[in-house]
Design a protein around this motif. Structure first.
Motif, short mmCIF file in Angstrom:
data_model
loop_
_atom_site.label_atom_id
_atom_site.label_comp_id
_atom_site.label_asym_id
_atom_site.label_seq_id
_atom_site.Cartn_x
_atom_site.Cartn_y
_atom_site.Cartn_z
N ASP A 1 0.83 -1.21 0.00
CA ASP A 1 0.00 0.00 0.00
C ASP A 1 0.86 1.25 0.00
N ALA A 2 2.07 1.13 0.57
CA ALA A 2 2.97 2.28 0.62
C ALA A 2 4.40 1.76 0.73
N VAL A 3 5.35 2.56 0.23
CA VAL A 3 6.78 2.29 0.41
C VAL A 3 7.38 3.52 1.06
N GLU A 4 7.89 3.37 2.27
CA GLU A 4 8.38 4.50 3.05
C GLU A 4 9.91 4.51 3.09
N HIS A 5 10.48 5.71 3.19
CA HIS A 5 11.90 5.87 3.40
C HIS A 5 12.18 5.77 4.90
N THR A 6 13.32 5.21 5.25
CA THR A 6 13.73 5.18 6.65
C THR A 6 14.97 6.05 6.81
N GLY A 7 15.28 6.37 8.03
CA GLY A 7 16.44 7.21 8.28
C GLY A 7 17.75 6.58 7.85
N SER A 8 17.81 5.25 7.80
CA SER A 8 19.04 4.56 7.44
C SER A 8 19.21 4.40 5.94
N GLY A 9 18.21 4.81 5.16
CA GLY A 9 18.27 4.64 3.72
C GLY A 9 17.55 3.41 3.23
N ALA A 10 17.13 2.53 4.14
CA ALA A 10 16.36 1.36 3.75
C ALA A 10 14.96 1.79 3.31
#
Length: 661
Positions: A180-189
């Motif tokens: 439903d969504a693809v989120e960015h994380t602080g680590s770049g993952a």
């Protein structure tokens, strides 16, 4: 399996190391000596793969473990962390399968409630493309100038890319249904998210497909439905028999329940053959033909290593001759044709190790082909001769005649036979400190532990050279129609044997030295290499009997196998890689040698120990164990960081069958 233990899955040159929950949390800043992730051609194509349900890490009910007989599929059972521990709202069934260049995961969420519910499922993913050598525990950091990483969101997942000059690799993660969504994380993952609806006591499924596209090798993308089926599992284990039925009325807890019946050896044999099927990797022959050869082991050596593949194929020759022919062709294709001092290569020499990773490509580790082994070349010749004797297939010997002659000439010209009378290597010229099978630093040492230095003439390598000359002489007489060449090699073999018996024998010990150093002094540590001398036939009958009795005596024999270095010497250490540990393949070689000299009871003693070790290890024989004696420690003590599965250990039961036959 505890939370810190790993589950290893392997198939077709690909392996995955996951934690108890099925997660991967590889981190170069903290991770050393224990790889996690999905690996193809020496590169990590998946470094994070972490599941959360409703914002929390699930609790492990059943840890990830390979399914029976497959070793390429694992399952785990999880529950969400929230709510009352005794009434979890749902259960997560997680199945992961490794196929060629891919990981396929199926998540099934099963509702435990009588009303409609929903759950937020998220999977954090990343690919750092770390080279395996960065994870080997040496705490070295490798410069990677101009390296660029990319992360691209796809309609049904995400693609990770890595480029360093002309080196390029990528990993594609696809999901069904799409997130439903693809989120960015602080680590770049990237975090793939789904809101999953569950009917009363119903279930929902998610399918994830991770496909690796390594540098220099195209991989067919994983398809939905490419999970491990019974048919695919059977293909992976092609030719592998099921465990033999127990002998009627026998007690499987006993090594021998009836005369001549070894039911536990049959179980170890079946497991070993299954592991050998999983450990095969792709290679090319002299004319570019596609081959499947045995890799050395998982996790560190899922690649072609010369001596490992040669010895493994020799063990398996009576039942899997195709491994030998493929190995010989693959090694002929990689045989050195020119001098390259950085790789320790000379014309005719057989390769020690083939690597495909980024660091080898750019020369930051010992290159894509490394020739630092004194023994791969004679072992190549011995396997070729043994293959023809065993199968009667003279066509392969005719095809490889030029390669075999080049290997012989290397032994005389660069290997040292012509000028020094022995195969030799230089312990202080870079690369591996030792270039015989005991290749760790300090492994070739005096009894007090002082390492041998300079030019080294290792005992085991002389035995290999003797057998190589004898078997190649036979090929020259019977296949190549060259009696003059046969006579030359026979004369050289006889001379080598005569010199060896004079120069290497320790009269006070009635045992051979481990090596000669550059001054010609006998390196007087008592080592298991003597069993290799039995195997190759270089000893006379009287000396062979003395060696055989010593190898099954208390200094060497632990009850599980033969120590690499006899206890009681200053150099002995039960947790040293080659100075007191027990290597099952090494003990299996000794069993073959004992049988060669008619020492049947001694061979059976060694076989019983290895069969007991197999039974204590769920019939997957480990690469190496600690050298503690069985009388003091009733369970075998593992060696840290050993490979499992490992090819020549997997093939050891086949060698025992030959020794007992």
């Amino acid at each position: 399996m505890t939370a810190t233990q790993q589950c290893l899955l392997v198939r077709d040159g690909t392996f995955a190391a996951v934690g108890a929950s099925g997660d991967v949390s590889g981190d170069l800043s903290t991770e050393r000596g224990r790889p996690e992730g999905l690996f193809v051609r020496d590169a990590r194509h998946l470094s994070r793969w972490q599941l959360t349900v409703d914002g929390g890490t699930p609790t492990v009910l059943v840890p990830a473990a390979p399914s029976a007989g497959a070793r390429s599929t694992a399952g785990a059972v999880l529950t969400p962390p929230a709510g009352r521990a005794d009434t979890p709202a749902l259960t997560v069934f997680r199945e992961q399968t490794v196929t060629a260049g891919a990981l396929v995961e199926r998540l099934r969420l099963s509702s435990n409630q009588g009303e409609t519910a929903s759950a937020l499922v998220a999977l954090t993913v990343d690919a750092d493309f770390a080279d395996q050598f960065e994870l080997r525990g040496d705490h070295r950091w490798y410069e990677k100038p101009q390296a660029v990483r990319t992360r691209t969101v796809l309609p049904d997942g995400v693609e990770f890319g890595y480029r360093r000059r002309d080196w390029y690799a990528r990993t594609v993660v696809r999901a069904e249904p799409a997130p439903d969504a693809v989120e960015h994380t602080g680590s770049g993952a990237r975090r793939l998210c789904w809101r999953v609806r569950l009917p009363p006591h119903g279930s929902a499924e998610l399918a994830l497909h991770v496909t690796a596209y390594p540098h220099g090798a195209a991989t067919a993308e994983a398809r939905p439905g490419a999970e491990e089926t019974p048919e695919r599992a059977a293909t992976a284990r092609r030719g592998t028999p099921a465990a033999a039925p127990e002998v009627a009325g026998s007690d499987p807890a006993q090594p021998e329940a009836a005369e001549g019946a070894w039911p536990r050896l049959a179980r170890a044999r079946a497991q070993g053959l299954a592991d050998l099927a999983l450990l095969q990797v792709a290679a090319a022959g002299p004319e570019g033909e596609e081959l499947r050869v045995p890799a050395a082991g998982v996790p560190w050596f899922l690649t072609l290593l010369g001596r490992h593949a040669l010895i493994t194929s020799r063990f398996a020759l009576p039942v899997r001759p195709g491994l030998a022919s493929a190995t010989l062709l693959a090694l002929a294709a990689t045989q050195a044709t020119a001098v390259d001092e950085s790789r320790i290569a000379q014309p005719g020499k057989i390769v020690h190790e083939v690597r495909h990773g980024e660091l080898a490509y750019f020369g930051q580790v010992p290159y894509d082909r490394y020739f630092g082994a004194v023994d791969s070349t004679p072992l190549f010749l011995s396997l070729l001769g043994a293959y023809v004797t065993s199968t009667g297939d003279e066509k392969l010997a005719a095809r490889l005649e030029g390669h075999a002659r080049a290997a012989v000439e290397w032994m005389f010209r660069d290997g040292g036979l012509a000028g020094h009378g022995y195969l030799l290597y230089h312990a202080d010229r870079g690369g591996l400190a030792n270039q015989s099978w005991k290749d760790s630093p300090g492994a070739i040492c005096f009894a007090d532990g002082t390492p041998a230095k300079g030019v080294i003439r290792a005992a085991a390598a002389q035995g290999y050279a003797y057998e190589a000359l004898c078997r190649t002489a036979h090929l020259a007489r019977t296949v190549w129609d060259d009696p003059a060449y046969a006579a030359r090699l026979t004369e050289a073999a006889d001379g080598l044997r005569e010199r060896f018996l004079s120069d290497f024998w320790l009269p006070e010990e009635d045992f051979p030295a481990l090596a000669l150093d550059e001054s010609g002094a006998r390196v007087d540590a008592l080592g298991s290499d003597a069993g290799h001398l039995l195997w190759t036939g270089i000893l006379d009958a009287e000396r062979a009997r003395a060696v055989g009795r010593r190898l099954v005596g208390p200094g060497f024999f632990t009850g599980w196998g033969i120590r690499t270095l006899a206890a009681g010497q200053g150099a002995y250490h039960p947790l040293s890689y080659h100075r007191g540990s027990v290597w099952p393949h090494d003990s299996a070689i000794a069993a073959l040698g004992l049988a060669r000299y008619g020492m049947r009871e001694e061979a059976r003693t060694v076989a019983r120990g290895l069969v007991d070790l197999a039974a204590a290890s769920d019939y997957r024989i480990p690469e190496v164990i600690a050298g503690y004696g069985r009388a003091d420690h009733p369970r075998p003590i593992p060696y840290p960081h050993a490979c499992s599965p490992q090819a020549w250990s997997a093939a050891a039961p086949l060698a025992l069958e030959t020794a007992l036959g």
